[in-house]
Design an enzyme around this catalytic site. Structure first.
Site, PDB file in Angstrom:
ATOM      1  N   ASP A   6       0.866  -1.180   0.000  1.00  0.00           N
ATOM      2  CA  ASP A   6       0.000   0.000   0.000  1.00  0.00           C
ATOM      3  C   ASP A   6       0.901   1.228   0.000  1.00  0.00           C
ATOM      4  O   ASP A   6       2.107   1.127   0.239  1.00  0.00           O
ATOM      5  CB  ASP A   6      -0.888  -0.003   1.259  1.00  0.00           C
ATOM      6  N   SER A   7       0.288   2.374  -0.226  1.00  0.00           N
ATOM      7  CA  SER A   7       1.048   3.616  -0.194  1.00  0.00           C
ATOM      8  C   SER A   7       1.537   3.949   1.215  1.00  0.00           C
ATOM      9  O   SER A   7       2.385   4.813   1.382  1.00  0.00           O
ATOM     10  CB  SER A   7       0.158   4.751  -0.691  1.00  0.00           C
ATOM     11  N   CYS A  69      -4.112  -1.178  -2.259  1.00  0.00           N
ATOM     12  CA  CYS A  69      -4.256   0.277  -2.317  1.00  0.00           C
ATOM     13  C   CYS A  69      -5.167   0.565  -3.507  1.00  0.00           C
ATOM     14  O   CYS A  69      -4.884   0.123  -4.623  1.00  0.00           O
ATOM     15  CB  CYS A  69      -2.881   0.908  -2.527  1.00  0.00           C
ATOM     16  N   GLU A 148      -5.049   9.521   9.209  1.00  0.00           N
ATOM     17  CA  GLU A 148      -3.640   9.461   9.617  1.00  0.00           C
ATOM     18  C   GLU A 148      -3.411  10.241  10.918  1.00  0.00           C
ATOM     19  O   GLU A 148      -2.518   9.912  11.693  1.00  0.00           O
ATOM     20  CB  GLU A 148      -2.733  10.016   8.519  1.00  0.00           C
ATOM     21  N   CYS A 180     -11.081   3.253  -0.690  1.00  0.00           N
ATOM     22  CA  CYS A 180      -9.766   3.676  -0.203  1.00  0.00           C
ATOM     23  C   CYS A 180      -9.489   2.871   1.049  1.00  0.00           C
ATOM     24  O   CYS A 180     -10.386   2.671   1.882  1.00  0.00           O
ATOM     25  CB  CYS A 180      -9.783   5.171   0.116  1.00  0.00           C
ATOM     26  N   HIS A 182      -8.031   3.549   3.694  1.00  0.00           N
ATOM     27  CA  HIS A 182      -8.166   4.230   4.984  1.00  0.00           C
ATOM     28  C   HIS A 182      -9.626   4.267   5.465  1.00  0.00           C
ATOM     29  O   HIS A 182      -9.874   4.431   6.653  1.00  0.00           O
ATOM     30  CB  HIS A 182      -7.689   5.680   4.869  1.00  0.00           C
TER      31      HIS A 182
END
Ligand code: DGL
Length: 258
Positions: A6-7, A69, A148, A180, A182
């Protein structure tokens, strides 16, 4: 050994989903925290980074690659499949398939990064599966930084979500893809805003189900029954990554440098 990249730390939601569903496989994770976010970058750069991540995972023994991702899955899957001889799973197809099968009205919402929404890949895939579906997509670039910052229950996050989700509520979607990695961390807030009747599709769970299916069709050498051993690599190991990981897994993870 399954390689997942993932990023950054968002793909840990994919790891968690795989761990829950297939506890007997060893996982190798690479989070490109030094270059995160991908979702605001161009397709060329995301592709270049993604190829490098796959090279790393394969060099460490990955026998299957999971592009954990959405931004990378949307723009780089085809080239990854051309470049690497191992099976490659991505997060878009499985989520699109679930949305099509669950939606009764055919009105499907998608939220994701600018890269994912801008690629139009969900529209393409859903359109091929069921051309009568109506798709409504909204880029939500502020959500990744909020997650984040672990602002997953703050009033400000609720206000931003209200703004992003408003058009999807207006369009009366009955299914919403969390496009996404997240966003599963905001699932409760999103569900509360969209209402209980709207089905939320978590791409991390859907790709884990696809992986289980692939493994059950048998890939010798992939399972590592004794003992299961995970390794987590980050290109930049930060305190915040550790904080988010601990929150997600309920235990601290040991991160390694590549
Ligand atoms: N992991 C990315 C995705 O699923 C979100 C974070 C980023 O923009 O890098 O699209």
């Amino acid at each position: 050994m399954i390689g997942i990249f993932d990023s950054g730390i968002g793909g840990l939601t994919v790891v968690r989903a795989i761990e829950n569903l297939i506890p007997d496989v060893s996982l190798l994770y690479f989070g490109d925290t030094a270059k995160t976010p991908y979702g605001t970058k161009s397709a060329d750069i995301i592709t270049e980074y993604s190829l490098r991540n796959c090279e790393f995972l394969v060099s460490k023994g990955a026998k299957i690659l999971v592009v954990g991702c959405n931004s990378a899955s949307s723009v780089a899957t085809e080239i990854i499949r051309q470049e690497f001889k191992v099976p490659v799973l991505e997060v878009i197809g499985p989520a699109a398939k679930r949305a099509v099968s669950l939606s009764k009205s055919g009105r499907i919402g998608i939220i994701g990064t600018r890269a994912t929404v801008g690629s139009g890949v969900y529209e393409q895939q859903i359109g091929m599966m069921n051309p009568s579906c109506r798709i409504f997509s909204v880029p939500c670039p502020l959500l990744v930084p909020l997650v984040e910052e672990t602002w997953t229950a703050k009033r400000e996050t609720k206000m931003i979500l209200r703004r992003y989700l408003h058009p999807l509520r207006q369009q009366q979607v009955d299914t919403l893809i969390l496009g996404c990695t997240h966003y599963p961390l905001l699932k409760e807030l999103i569900q509360a805003r969209m209402g209980r009747k709207v089905a939320l599709i978590d791409s991390s769970v859907e790709v884990a189900l696809s992986l289980r299916q692939l493994l059950s069709r048998s890939h010798p050498g992939t399972h590592c029954y004794q003992p299961v051993q995970h390794a987590f690599y980050l290109s930049d190991i930060t305190k915040n990554a550790q904080k988010i990981a601990t929150r997600l897994f309920g235990r601290p993870l040991e991160f390694l440098s590549p």
